[in-house]
Design an enzyme around this catalytic site. Structure first.
Site, PDB file in Angstrom:
ATOM      1  N   HIS A 178      -9.132   0.848   4.785  1.00 25.24           N
ATOM      2  CA  HIS A 178      -8.104   1.507   5.703  1.00 25.24           C
ATOM      3  C   HIS A 178      -8.149   2.276   6.911  1.00 25.24           C
ATOM      4  O   HIS A 178      -9.264   3.183   6.988  1.00 25.24           O
ATOM      5  CB  HIS A 178      -7.397   2.101   5.201  1.00 25.24           C
ATOM      6  CG  HIS A 178      -6.311   1.503   5.277  1.00 25.24           C
ATOM      7  ND1 HIS A 178      -5.983   3.310   6.084  1.00 25.24           N
ATOM      8  CD2 HIS A 178      -5.000   1.194   4.629  1.00 25.24           C
ATOM      9  CE1 HIS A 178      -4.090   2.479   5.900  1.00 25.24           C
ATOM     10  NE2 HIS A 178      -3.335   1.234   5.574  1.00 25.24           N
TER      11      HIS A 178
ATOM     12  N   GLU B 268      -5.466  -5.027  10.557  1.00 21.40           N
ATOM     13  CA  GLU B 268      -4.129  -4.024  10.621  1.00 21.40           C
ATOM     14  C   GLU B 268      -4.969  -3.118  11.821  1.00 21.40           C
ATOM     15  O   GLU B 268      -5.345  -2.007  12.269  1.00 21.40           O
ATOM     16  CB  GLU B 268      -4.212  -2.800   9.808  1.00 21.40           C
ATOM     17  CG  GLU B 268      -3.619  -2.909   8.119  1.00 21.40           C
ATOM     18  CD  GLU B 268      -3.338  -2.462   7.085  1.00 21.40           C
ATOM     19  OE1 GLU B 268      -2.433  -3.025   6.422  1.00 21.40           O
ATOM     20  OE2 GLU B 268      -3.993  -1.071   7.505  1.00 21.40           O
TER      21      GLU B 268
ATOM     22  N   LYS C 138       0.053   4.362  -0.216  1.00 23.04           N
ATOM     23  CA  LYS C 138      -0.292   5.544   0.405  1.00 23.04           C
ATOM     24  C   LYS C 138      -0.336   7.173  -0.479  1.00 23.04           C
ATOM     25  O   LYS C 138      -0.171   6.495  -1.468  1.00 23.04           O
ATOM     26  CB  LYS C 138       0.480   5.785   1.855  1.00 23.04           C
ATOM     27  CG  LYS C 138      -0.026   4.445   2.703  1.00 23.04           C
ATOM     28  CD  LYS C 138       0.049   4.606   4.048  1.00 23.04           C
ATOM     29  CE  LYS C 138       0.319   3.625   4.669  1.00 23.04           C
ATOM     30  NZ  LYS C 138      -0.208   3.220   6.527  1.00 23.04           N
TER      31      LYS C 138
ATOM     32  N   SER D  89       3.630  -1.988  10.008  1.00 23.42           N
ATOM     33  CA  SER D  89       4.935  -2.361  10.161  1.00 23.42           C
ATOM     34  C   SER D  89       5.237  -3.844   9.963  1.00 23.42           C
ATOM     35  O   SER D  89       6.477  -4.249  10.729  1.00 23.42           O
ATOM     36  CB  SER D  89       5.470  -2.192  12.055  1.00 23.42           C
ATOM     37  OG  SER D  89       4.785  -0.363  12.538  1.00 23.42           O
TER      38      SER D  89
ATOM     39  N   GLY E  36       2.786   2.154  10.825  1.00 25.40           N
ATOM     40  CA  GLY E  36       3.515   3.284  10.980  1.00 25.40           C
ATOM     41  C   GLY E  36       4.121   3.802  11.574  1.00 25.40           C
ATOM     42  O   GLY E  36       4.952   4.380  12.257  1.00 25.40           O
TER      43      GLY E  36
ATOM     44  N   GLU F 256      -6.776   4.560   7.920  1.00 24.22           N
ATOM     45  CA  GLU F 256      -6.254   6.048   7.357  1.00 24.22           C
ATOM     46  C   GLU F 256      -8.145   7.233   6.914  1.00 24.22           C
ATOM     47  O   GLU F 256      -8.077   7.976   6.813  1.00 24.22           O
ATOM     48  CB  GLU F 256      -5.387   6.569   6.560  1.00 24.22           C
ATOM     49  CG  GLU F 256      -4.386   6.158   6.802  1.00 24.22           C
ATOM     50  CD  GLU F 256      -2.965   5.329   6.770  1.00 24.22           C
ATOM     51  OE1 GLU F 256      -2.373   5.378   5.663  1.00 24.22           O
ATOM     52  OE2 GLU F 256      -1.528   4.945   7.176  1.00 24.22           O
TER      53      GLU F 256
ATOM     54  N   ASN G  30       1.260  -1.300   0.266  1.00 24.85           N
ATOM     55  CA  ASN G  30      -0.366   0.116  -0.213  1.00 24.85           C
ATOM     56  C   ASN G  30       0.952   1.259  -0.509  1.00 24.85           C
ATOM     57  O   ASN G  30       1.067   1.354   1.352  1.00 24.85           O
ATOM     58  CB  ASN G  30      -1.147  -0.293   1.148  1.00 24.85           C
ATOM     59  CG  ASN G  30      -1.252   0.898   1.755  1.00 24.85           C
ATOM     60  OD1 ASN G  30      -1.726   2.219   0.696  1.00 24.85           O
ATOM     61  ND2 ASN G  30      -3.133   1.371   2.592  1.00 24.85           N
TER      62      ASN G  30
HETATM   63  P1  13P Z   1       3.400   0.594   7.893  1.00 24.33           P
HETATM   64  O1  13P Z   1       3.966  -0.880   7.004  1.00 24.33           O
HETATM   65  O2  13P Z   1       3.845   1.799   7.213  1.00 24.33           O
HETATM   66  O3  13P Z   1       2.973  -0.023   9.301  1.00 24.33           O
HETATM   67  O4  13P Z   1       1.638   0.696   6.945  1.00 24.33           O
HETATM   68  C1  13P Z   1       0.506  -0.513   6.796  1.00 24.33           C
HETATM   69  C2  13P Z   1      -0.278  -0.261   6.250  1.00 24.33           C
HETATM   70  O5  13P Z   1      -1.402   0.804   7.198  1.00 24.33           O
HETATM   71  C3  13P Z   1      -0.722  -1.218   5.333  1.00 24.33           C
HETATM   72  O6  13P Z   1      -1.809  -0.992   4.460  1.00 24.33           O
END
Ligand code: 13P
Length: 248
Positions: A95, A167, A12, A213, A173, A97, A10
């Site tokens: 997601h 997740e 982002k 992560s 992150g 976010e 992803n």
């Molecule tokens: P990270 O791998 O940067 O923690 O992000 C995970 C994520 O949100 C994947 O959709």
């Protein structure tokens, strides 16, 4: 039936179109693995150049967002048929976010899941709890409620093609990964819930990823768990490390 592993990046809101093409070229040989589904979920503006660059490789294309109408006066949005026509196969939905920053609720997320299937896209449906819910001990109820609402009216045949990504928000992150046992516990809970909502054959087929992560160092242990069928990777999908996760 053995489930096929699926490792999805992803990206982002990272990589300009030219940077995206460069990243695909950098990763090309590192992500070769015919036993695994490898997916790049990329920003909308990168979809066309990435589709061109990954042609003839084992990598499949994913998108990060869309709107539920097919076309019309929805300034700034893109539709599922547009994604499909551009060669997109997977679409991330729900997601944290999008839920937290853009206010997407389970009603919209449910509509997106149904629309994605209608358009011939495979949803990667995300769920996960905040740190507060994890500490309060109510995270299992939360996850069950998210999945129940988000799959309302979705058929067993569709769920068999679905990918669910667990997740935990506190691990996204932050560099803090759920332990393999913590991740497995929730992925198993999700599979048991699918068996309850549908049947055991459907639960056996649905693929469940862990995300948060995940990196070259911890992927092998997480992926060794019986109910973890893959990963949804943020930060580490933008580096050569992604190849190590694909081949973990
Ligand atoms: P990270 O791998 O940067 O923690 O992000 C995970 C994520 O949100 C994947 O959709």
């Amino acid at each position: 039936m053995a489930r096929r592993r699926i490792i999805a990046g992803n990206w982002k809101m990272n990589k300009t179109p030219s940077e995206a093409v460069e990243l695909c070229k950098t990763l090309k040989d590192l992500v070769k693995n015919d036993a695994v589904d490898v997916v790049y979920c990329v920003p909308a503006i990168d979809i066309v150049p990435v589709a061109e660059t990954i042609k003839g490789t084992n990598v499949e294309l994913g998108a990060e967002n869309f709107y539920i109408e097919d076309k019309g006066a929805f300034t700034g949005e893109i539709s599922a048929p547009m994604l499909k026509d551009a060669g997109v196969k997977y679409i991330i939905i729900g997601h944290s976010e999008r839920r937290d920053i853009f206010g997407e609720n389970d009603i919209l997320i449910n509509a997106k899941v149904k629309k994605a299937f209608e358009a011939g896209l495979s949803p990667i449906l995300c769920c996960g709890e905040s740190l507060a819910l994890r500490k309060a001990g109510t995270f299992k109820e939360w996850i069950k409620r998210q999945i129940t609402w988000d799959l309302d009216g979705v058929t067993a045949d569709q769920v068999k093609k679905l990918v669910i990504a667990y997740e935990p928000i506190w691990a996204i992150g932050t560099g803090e990964t759920a332990t393999a046992d913590q991740a497995e516990e929730v992925c198993k809970l999700i599979r048991d819930l699918i068996a309850e909502m549908y049947d055991s054959a459907t639960a056996e087929e649905v693929r469940i990823q862990y995300g948060g992560s995940m990196n070259a160092g911890n992927a092998a242990e997480l992926l060794s768990k019986p109910n973890i069928d893959g990963g949804l990777i943020g930060g580490a999908s933008l580096k050569e490390d992604f190849g190590k996760i694909v081949n973990a």
